[in-house]
Motif scaffolding. Structure first.
Motif, PDB file in Angstrom:
ATOM      1  N   LYS A 175      -9.294  31.782 -15.171  1.00 26.16           N
ATOM      2  CA  LYS A 175      -9.428  30.340 -15.398  1.00 26.16           C
ATOM      3  C   LYS A 175      -8.751  29.950 -16.698  1.00 26.16           C
ATOM      4  N   GLU A 176      -8.293  28.721 -16.725  1.00 23.35           N
ATOM      5  CA  GLU A 176      -7.782  28.114 -17.938  1.00 23.35           C
ATOM      6  C   GLU A 176      -8.847  27.140 -18.419  1.00 23.35           C
ATOM      7  N   ASN A 177      -9.041  27.070 -19.730  1.00 22.57           N
ATOM      8  CA  ASN A 177     -10.100  26.222 -20.256  1.00 22.57           C
ATOM      9  C   ASN A 177      -9.729  25.761 -21.670  1.00 22.57           C
ATOM     10  N   PHE A 178     -10.199  24.594 -22.038  1.00 17.82           N
ATOM     11  CA  PHE A 178     -10.036  24.088 -23.397  1.00 17.82           C
ATOM     12  C   PHE A 178     -11.423  24.050 -24.026  1.00 17.82           C
ATOM     13  N   PHE A 179     -11.541  24.604 -25.234  1.00 18.57           N
ATOM     14  CA  PHE A 179     -12.852  24.791 -25.842  1.00 18.57           C
ATOM     15  C   PHE A 179     -12.760  24.563 -27.352  1.00 18.57           C
ATOM     16  N   TYR A 180     -13.773  23.890 -27.901  1.00 21.12           N
ATOM     17  CA  TYR A 180     -13.836  23.656 -29.339  1.00 21.12           C
ATOM     18  C   TYR A 180     -15.086  24.316 -29.904  1.00 21.12           C
ATOM     19  N   TYR A 181     -14.893  25.221 -30.851  1.00 16.56           N
ATOM     20  CA  TYR A 181     -16.000  25.914 -31.493  1.00 16.56           C
ATOM     21  C   TYR A 181     -16.268  25.268 -32.847  1.00 16.56           C
ATOM     22  N   GLU A 182     -17.288  24.410 -32.899  1.00 15.82           N
ATOM     23  CA  GLU A 182     -17.560  23.589 -34.074  1.00 15.82           C
ATOM     24  C   GLU A 182     -17.866  24.374 -35.356  1.00 15.82           C
ATOM     25  N   PRO A 183     -18.686  25.431 -35.294  1.00 19.36           N
ATOM     26  CA  PRO A 183     -19.025  26.095 -36.565  1.00 19.36           C
ATOM     27  C   PRO A 183     -17.809  26.590 -37.359  1.00 19.36           C
ATOM     28  N   LEU A 184     -16.742  26.971 -36.665  1.00 20.22           N
ATOM     29  CA  LEU A 184     -15.540  27.451 -37.357  1.00 20.22           C
ATOM     30  C   LEU A 184     -14.400  26.436 -37.313  1.00 20.22           C
ATOM     31  N   ASP A 185     -14.645  25.255 -36.716  1.00 21.10           N
ATOM     32  CA  ASP A 185     -13.624  24.221 -36.558  1.00 21.10           C
ATOM     33  C   ASP A 185     -12.372  24.799 -35.908  1.00 21.10           C
ATOM     34  N   GLU A 186     -12.577  25.530 -34.790  1.00 19.99           N
ATOM     35  CA  GLU A 186     -11.476  26.164 -34.070  1.00 19.99           C
ATOM     36  C   GLU A 186     -11.421  25.635 -32.643  1.00 19.99           C
ATOM     37  N   ALA A 187     -10.205  25.375 -32.191  1.00 25.29           N
ATOM     38  CA  ALA A 187      -9.988  24.869 -30.833  1.00 25.29           C
ATOM     39  C   ALA A 187      -9.126  25.873 -30.073  1.00 25.29           C
ATOM     40  N   TYR A 188      -9.511  26.147 -28.832  1.00 28.37           N
ATOM     41  CA  TYR A 188      -8.828  27.168 -28.036  1.00 28.37           C
ATOM     42  C   TYR A 188      -8.316  26.610 -26.716  1.00 28.37           C
ATOM     43  N   HIS A 189      -7.072  26.913 -26.430  1.00 32.01           N
ATOM     44  CA  HIS A 189      -6.529  26.773 -25.080  1.00 32.01           C
ATOM     45  C   HIS A 189      -6.706  28.174 -24.515  1.00 32.01           C
ATOM     46  N   ALA A 190      -7.792  28.356 -23.790  1.00 37.29           N
ATOM     47  CA  ALA A 190      -8.241  29.690 -23.408  1.00 37.29           C
ATOM     48  C   ALA A 190      -7.805  30.072 -22.002  1.00 37.29           C
ATOM     49  N   PHE A 191      -7.538  31.359 -21.862  1.00 38.53           N
ATOM     50  CA  PHE A 191      -7.284  31.965 -20.564  1.00 38.53           C
ATOM     51  C   PHE A 191      -8.389  32.994 -20.376  1.00 38.53           C
ATOM     52  N   LEU A 192      -9.292  32.716 -19.431  1.00 40.09           N
ATOM     53  CA  LEU A 192     -10.480  33.533 -19.234  1.00 40.09           C
ATOM     54  C   LEU A 192     -10.320  34.395 -17.992  1.00 40.09           C
ATOM     55  N   PHE A 193     -10.568  35.688 -18.164  1.00 42.14           N
ATOM     56  CA  PHE A 193     -10.485  36.644 -17.065  1.00 42.14           C
ATOM     57  C   PHE A 193     -11.870  37.238 -16.846  1.00 42.14           C
ATOM     58  N   PHE A 194     -12.383  37.092 -15.634  1.00 44.91           N
ATOM     59  CA  PHE A 194     -13.712  37.604 -15.288  1.00 44.91           C
ATOM     60  C   PHE A 194     -13.551  38.830 -14.396  1.00 44.91           C
ATOM     61  N   TYR A 195     -14.110  39.953 -14.847  1.00 44.85           N
ATOM     62  CA  TYR A 195     -14.001  41.213 -14.129  1.00 44.85           C
ATOM     63  C   TYR A 195     -15.364  41.683 -13.638  1.00 44.85           C
ATOM     64  N   LYS A 196     -15.391  42.188 -12.427  1.00 47.34           N
ATOM     65  CA  LYS A 196     -16.603  42.848 -11.933  1.00 47.34           C
ATOM     66  C   LYS A 196     -16.664  44.218 -12.602  1.00 47.34           C
ATOM     67  N   CYS A 197     -17.812  44.534 -13.181  1.00 45.54           N
ATOM     68  CA  CYS A 197     -18.002  45.792 -13.892  1.00 45.54           C
ATOM     69  C   CYS A 197     -19.260  46.501 -13.397  1.00 45.54           C
ATOM     70  N   ILE A 198     -19.203  47.813 -13.466  1.00 50.02           N
ATOM     71  CA  ILE A 198     -20.355  48.649 -13.113  1.00 50.02           C
ATOM     72  C   ILE A 198     -20.849  49.298 -14.407  1.00 50.02           C
ATOM     73  N   PRO A 199     -22.148  49.189 -14.710  1.00 48.26           N
ATOM     74  CA  PRO A 199     -22.653  49.817 -15.933  1.00 48.26           C
ATOM     75  C   PRO A 199     -22.666  51.342 -15.815  1.00 48.26           C
ATOM     76  N   LEU A 200     -22.163  52.036 -16.843  1.00 48.57           N
ATOM     77  CA  LEU A 200     -22.186  53.500 -16.885  1.00 48.57           C
ATOM     78  C   LEU A 200     -23.333  54.001 -17.756  1.00 48.57           C
ATOM     79  N   SER A 201     -23.935  53.093 -18.500  1.00 51.92           N
ATOM     80  CA  SER A 201     -25.098  53.407 -19.318  1.00 51.92           C
ATOM     81  C   SER A 201     -26.137  52.315 -19.063  1.00 51.92           C
ATOM     82  N   THR A 202     -27.348  52.519 -19.519  1.00 49.97           N
ATOM     83  CA  THR A 202     -28.412  51.567 -19.176  1.00 49.97           C
ATOM     84  C   THR A 202     -29.121  50.954 -20.382  1.00 49.97           C
TER      85      THR A 202
END
Length: 157
Positions: free
Chosen positions: A87-114
């Motif tokens: 996904k592409e997303n635009f996001f503003y993080y107020e505490p650091l006054d930072e703005a991101y044109h973000a590219f988000l990648f979501f991966y299916k993961c399997i836990p190897l530890s618990t």
């Protein structure tokens, strides 16, 4: 100066000067255990859920960055199975006054530890409380951003 409408870390829409934005690739783990539960973190700003993960550093491969972020936020080691959503997303993080044109990648993961990190050991500015949640009990309103797509994504797992 052109303004871009985006969400901030509190879930509110804001308009931010285009010049403030930087590109930010990020990866997130959709980690499902054998009991049909998904691992989520709580956002400190909004109290809403999100997946473990975050920004990829310069020179770091996406999957390496994802493993690092998951370790820092949850303590888990994972096996990355497949890309579920980009996904592409635009996001503003107020505490650091930072703005991101973000590219988000979501991966299916399997836990190897618990063993999850204790709440005070989570190494992240915005995330806290790694917890396993029953997928069937989650509601889309509980997610911090892109909630419709994210909710639909996990319902298919």
């Amino acid at each position: 100066m052109k303004k871009i409408k985006c969400r901030n870390n509190y879930g509110k829409f804001v308009e931010v000067d285009q010049k403030k934005f930087v590109f930010r690739p990020s990866a997130y783990g959709v980690i499902v255990n054998q009991r049909g539960k998904v691992l989520l973190l709580e956002n400190k700003s909004s109290g809403k859920y999100w997946f473990p993960g975050g920004g990829i550093e310069i020179g770091e491969k996406i999957e390496e960055g994802l493993r690092r972020e998951i370790r820092e936020e949850t303590g888990l080691e994972v096996k990355i199975k497949k890309l579920l959503l980009a996904k592409e997303n635009f996001f503003y993080y107020e505490p650091l006054d930072e703005a991101y044109h973000a590219f988000l990648f979501f991966y299916k993961c399997i836990p190897l530890s618990t063993k999850l990190l204790s709440d005070d050991a989570v190494d992240d500015l915005e995330s806290k409380k790694p917890r396993w949640h029953k997928i069937k009990k989650l509601r889309k309103e509980e997610f911090s951003d892109l909630n419709e797509e994210i909710f639909n994504l996990i319902q298919k797992l």
